[in-house]
Motif scaffolding. Structure first.
Motif, PDB file in Angstrom:
ATOM      1  N   TYR A  48       9.646  14.809   7.922  1.00  0.00           N
ATOM      2  CA  TYR A  48      10.005  14.037   9.108  1.00  0.00           C
ATOM      3  C   TYR A  48      11.378  14.465   9.635  1.00  0.00           C
ATOM      4  O   TYR A  48      11.547  14.717  10.822  1.00  0.00           O
ATOM      5  N   ASN A  49      12.349  14.573   8.731  1.00  0.00           N
ATOM      6  CA  ASN A  49      13.696  14.988   9.143  1.00  0.00           C
ATOM      7  C   ASN A  49      13.680  16.371   9.784  1.00  0.00           C
ATOM      8  O   ASN A  49      14.353  16.613  10.781  1.00  0.00           O
ATOM      9  N   GLN A  50      12.899  17.271   9.200  1.00  0.00           N
ATOM     10  CA  GLN A  50      12.888  18.654   9.670  1.00  0.00           C
ATOM     11  C   GLN A  50      12.188  18.816  11.020  1.00  0.00           C
ATOM     12  O   GLN A  50      12.586  19.645  11.821  1.00  0.00           O
ATOM     13  N   TYR A  51      11.139  18.029  11.270  1.00  0.00           N
ATOM     14  CA  TYR A  51      10.296  18.283  12.443  1.00  0.00           C
ATOM     15  C   TYR A  51      10.252  17.158  13.482  1.00  0.00           C
ATOM     16  O   TYR A  51       9.577  17.297  14.494  1.00  0.00           O
ATOM     17  N   LYS A  52      10.969  16.060  13.259  1.00  0.00           N
ATOM     18  CA  LYS A  52      10.869  14.942  14.216  1.00  0.00           C
ATOM     19  C   LYS A  52      11.340  15.346  15.610  1.00  0.00           C
ATOM     20  O   LYS A  52      10.771  14.907  16.608  1.00  0.00           O
ATOM     21  N   GLU A  53      12.349  16.188  15.700  1.00  0.00           N
ATOM     22  CA  GLU A  53      12.852  16.615  17.009  1.00  0.00           C
ATOM     23  C   GLU A  53      11.839  17.486  17.750  1.00  0.00           C
ATOM     24  O   GLU A  53      11.871  17.588  18.972  1.00  0.00           O
ATOM     25  N   GLN A  54      10.936  18.124  16.984  1.00  0.00           N
ATOM     26  CA  GLN A  54       9.904  18.970  17.583  1.00  0.00           C
ATOM     27  C   GLN A  54       8.618  18.200  17.868  1.00  0.00           C
ATOM     28  O   GLN A  54       7.687  18.756  18.432  1.00  0.00           O
ATOM     29  N   GLY A  55       8.568  16.925  17.435  1.00  0.00           N
ATOM     30  CA  GLY A  55       7.413  16.110  17.788  1.00  0.00           C
ATOM     31  C   GLY A  55       6.544  15.642  16.639  1.00  0.00           C
ATOM     32  O   GLY A  55       5.408  15.226  16.855  1.00  0.00           O
ATOM     33  N   LEU A  56       7.053  15.654  15.405  1.00  0.00           N
ATOM     34  CA  LEU A  56       6.279  15.124  14.273  1.00  0.00           C
ATOM     35  C   LEU A  56       6.630  13.662  14.049  1.00  0.00           C
ATOM     36  O   LEU A  56       7.802  13.278  14.073  1.00  0.00           O
ATOM     37  N   GLU A  57       5.605  12.862  13.814  1.00  0.00           N
ATOM     38  CA  GLU A  57       5.786  11.480  13.371  1.00  0.00           C
ATOM     39  C   GLU A  57       4.999  11.294  12.081  1.00  0.00           C
ATOM     40  O   GLU A  57       3.847  11.723  11.988  1.00  0.00           O
ATOM     41  N   VAL A  58       5.628  10.710  11.086  1.00  0.00           N
ATOM     42  CA  VAL A  58       4.959  10.339   9.841  1.00  0.00           C
ATOM     43  C   VAL A  58       4.717   8.840   9.913  1.00  0.00           C
ATOM     44  O   VAL A  58       5.638   8.076  10.232  1.00  0.00           O
ATOM     45  N   LEU A  59       3.482   8.435   9.652  1.00  0.00           N
ATOM     46  CA  LEU A  59       3.112   7.014   9.698  1.00  0.00           C
ATOM     47  C   LEU A  59       2.623   6.602   8.315  1.00  0.00           C
ATOM     48  O   LEU A  59       1.582   7.081   7.847  1.00  0.00           O
ATOM     49  N   GLY A  60       3.363   5.728   7.661  1.00  0.00           N
ATOM     50  CA  GLY A  60       3.020   5.276   6.322  1.00  0.00           C
ATOM     51  C   GLY A  60       2.345   3.920   6.339  1.00  0.00           C
ATOM     52  O   GLY A  60       2.826   2.986   6.986  1.00  0.00           O
ATOM     53  N   PHE A  61       1.218   3.833   5.639  1.00  0.00           N
ATOM     54  CA  PHE A  61       0.453   2.587   5.549  1.00  0.00           C
ATOM     55  C   PHE A  61       0.314   2.186   4.083  1.00  0.00           C
ATOM     56  O   PHE A  61      -0.531   2.728   3.369  1.00  0.00           O
ATOM     57  N   PRO A  62       1.137   1.253   3.602  1.00  0.00           N
ATOM     58  CA  PRO A  62       1.002   0.785   2.228  1.00  0.00           C
ATOM     59  C   PRO A  62      -0.398   0.228   1.972  1.00  0.00           C
ATOM     60  O   PRO A  62      -0.994  -0.395   2.854  1.00  0.00           O
ATOM     61  N   CYS A  63      -0.881   0.465   0.763  1.00  0.00           N
ATOM     62  CA  CYS A  63      -2.217   0.004   0.384  1.00  0.00           C
ATOM     63  C   CYS A  63      -2.191  -0.382  -1.091  1.00  0.00           C
ATOM     64  O   CYS A  63      -1.624   0.340  -1.912  1.00  0.00           O
ATOM     65  N   ASN A  64      -2.820  -1.496  -1.411  1.00  0.00           N
ATOM     66  CA  ASN A  64      -2.847  -1.987  -2.789  1.00  0.00           C
ATOM     67  C   ASN A  64      -4.242  -1.874  -3.410  1.00  0.00           C
ATOM     68  O   ASN A  64      -4.532  -2.505  -4.409  1.00  0.00           O
ATOM     69  N   GLN A  65      -5.104  -1.043  -2.823  1.00  0.00           N
ATOM     70  CA  GLN A  65      -6.495  -0.970  -3.284  1.00  0.00           C
ATOM     71  C   GLN A  65      -6.703  -0.071  -4.503  1.00  0.00           C
ATOM     72  O   GLN A  65      -7.783  -0.072  -5.075  1.00  0.00           O
ATOM     73  N   PHE A  66      -5.721   0.720  -4.873  1.00  0.00           N
ATOM     74  CA  PHE A  66      -5.902   1.685  -5.957  1.00  0.00           C
ATOM     75  C   PHE A  66      -4.978   1.321  -7.110  1.00  0.00           C
ATOM     76  O   PHE A  66      -3.778   1.556  -7.060  1.00  0.00           O
ATOM     77  N   GLY A  67      -5.542   0.703  -8.132  1.00  0.00           N
ATOM     78  CA  GLY A  67      -4.773   0.330  -9.304  1.00  0.00           C
ATOM     79  C   GLY A  67      -3.696  -0.704  -9.033  1.00  0.00           C
ATOM     80  O   GLY A  67      -2.736  -0.803  -9.793  1.00  0.00           O
ATOM     81  N   SER A  68      -3.825  -1.473  -7.950  1.00  0.00           N
ATOM     82  CA  SER A  68      -2.828  -2.493  -7.578  1.00  0.00           C
ATOM     83  C   SER A  68      -1.410  -1.924  -7.628  1.00  0.00           C
ATOM     84  O   SER A  68      -0.501  -2.539  -8.181  1.00  0.00           O
ATOM     85  N   GLN A  69      -1.238  -0.733  -7.031  1.00  0.00           N
ATOM     86  CA  GLN A  69       0.037  -0.030  -7.141  1.00  0.00           C
ATOM     87  C   GLN A  69       0.993  -0.298  -5.978  1.00  0.00           C
ATOM     88  O   GLN A  69       2.033   0.354  -5.868  1.00  0.00           O
ATOM     89  N   ASP A  70       0.665  -1.247  -5.127  1.00  0.00           N
ATOM     90  CA  ASP A  70       1.609  -1.689  -4.103  1.00  0.00           C
ATOM     91  C   ASP A  70       1.455  -3.191  -3.905  1.00  0.00           C
ATOM     92  O   ASP A  70       1.043  -3.669  -2.849  1.00  0.00           O
ATOM     93  N   PRO A  71       1.810  -3.976  -4.955  1.00  0.00           N
ATOM     94  CA  PRO A  71       1.565  -5.420  -4.915  1.00  0.00           C
ATOM     95  C   PRO A  71       2.567  -6.209  -4.082  1.00  0.00           C
ATOM     96  O   PRO A  71       2.323  -7.364  -3.772  1.00  0.00           O
ATOM     97  N   GLY A  72       3.690  -5.615  -3.718  1.00  0.00           N
ATOM     98  CA  GLY A  72       4.765  -6.356  -3.064  1.00  0.00           C
ATOM     99  C   GLY A  72       4.446  -6.789  -1.648  1.00  0.00           C
ATOM    100  O   GLY A  72       3.476  -6.344  -1.031  1.00  0.00           O
ATOM    101  N   LEU A  73       5.302  -7.655  -1.136  1.00  0.00           N
ATOM    102  CA  LEU A  73       5.240  -8.069   0.259  1.00  0.00           C
ATOM    103  C   LEU A  73       5.808  -6.948   1.126  1.00  0.00           C
ATOM    104  O   LEU A  73       6.537  -6.084   0.639  1.00  0.00           O
ATOM    105  N   ASP A  74       5.506  -6.985   2.421  1.00  0.00           N
ATOM    106  CA  ASP A  74       5.975  -5.939   3.332  1.00  0.00           C
ATOM    107  C   ASP A  74       7.490  -5.741   3.241  1.00  0.00           C
ATOM    108  O   ASP A  74       7.971  -4.608   3.219  1.00  0.00           O
ATOM    109  N   GLU A  75       8.252  -6.841   3.179  1.00  0.00           N
ATOM    110  CA  GLU A  75       9.710  -6.732   3.122  1.00  0.00           C
ATOM    111  C   GLU A  75      10.147  -5.992   1.861  1.00  0.00           C
ATOM    112  O   GLU A  75      11.086  -5.196   1.888  1.00  0.00           O
TER     113      GLU A  75
END
Length: 159
Positions: A48-75
């Protein structure tokens, strides 16, 4: 149809239309904070740092469906990503990526870029590369390190 037909809630709670990313190259990733692949946040941020000025966007979507590996709240997820990996790319609210409750964006992505043997996402950090017109170009396995996607991103950016 393209990814621009969809919207999603950001990790800060605001609804965001993916139309806002028209003309950008997107790397859409289902993330998790407690996964063996979690250190990929570092590589995603570097891309993202290297290419954002050229037009790259990284979009991260947390998911807890695999081994409950993201149990936290959004904050908690947001704080973890910023504190541990310096994440500044757009993170979204936690979603399901498989099943009846899968976010419509992920239903579309998996339909457009099927995985090995199935459309289903098999684990955290599955990545989808989307071109400037909103078309899904490629799907990458969780094991694929962000740096190994760099040449495909450069090709789309014309870099």
């Amino acid at each position: 149809m393209s990814v621009y037909e969809f919207s999603a809630k950001t990790i800060d709670g605001e609804e965001k239309s993916l139309k806002e990313y028209k003309g950008k190259v997107l790397l859409v990733v289902n993330t998790a904070s407690e996964c063996g692949f979690t250190p990929q946040f570092d590589g995603l941020q570097k891309l993202y740092n290297q290419y954002k000025e050229q037009g790259l966007e990284v979009l991260g979507f947390p998911c807890n469906q695999f081994g409950s590996q993201d149990p936290g709240l959004d904050e908690e997820i947001s704080s973890f990503c910023q504190k541990n990996y310096g994440v500044t790319f757009q993170m979204f609210s936690k979603v399901d990526v498989n099943g009846d409750n899968a976010h419509p964006l992920f239903k579309y992505l998996t339909h457009e870029a099927k995985g090995l043997l199935s459309e289903k996402i098999k684990w955290n950090f599955t990545k989808f590369l989307v071109d400037q017109n909103g078309n899904v170009v490629n799907r990458y396995a969780p094991q694929t390190k962000p740096k190994n996607i760099q040449s495909d991103i450069e090709r789309l950016l014309g870099a």
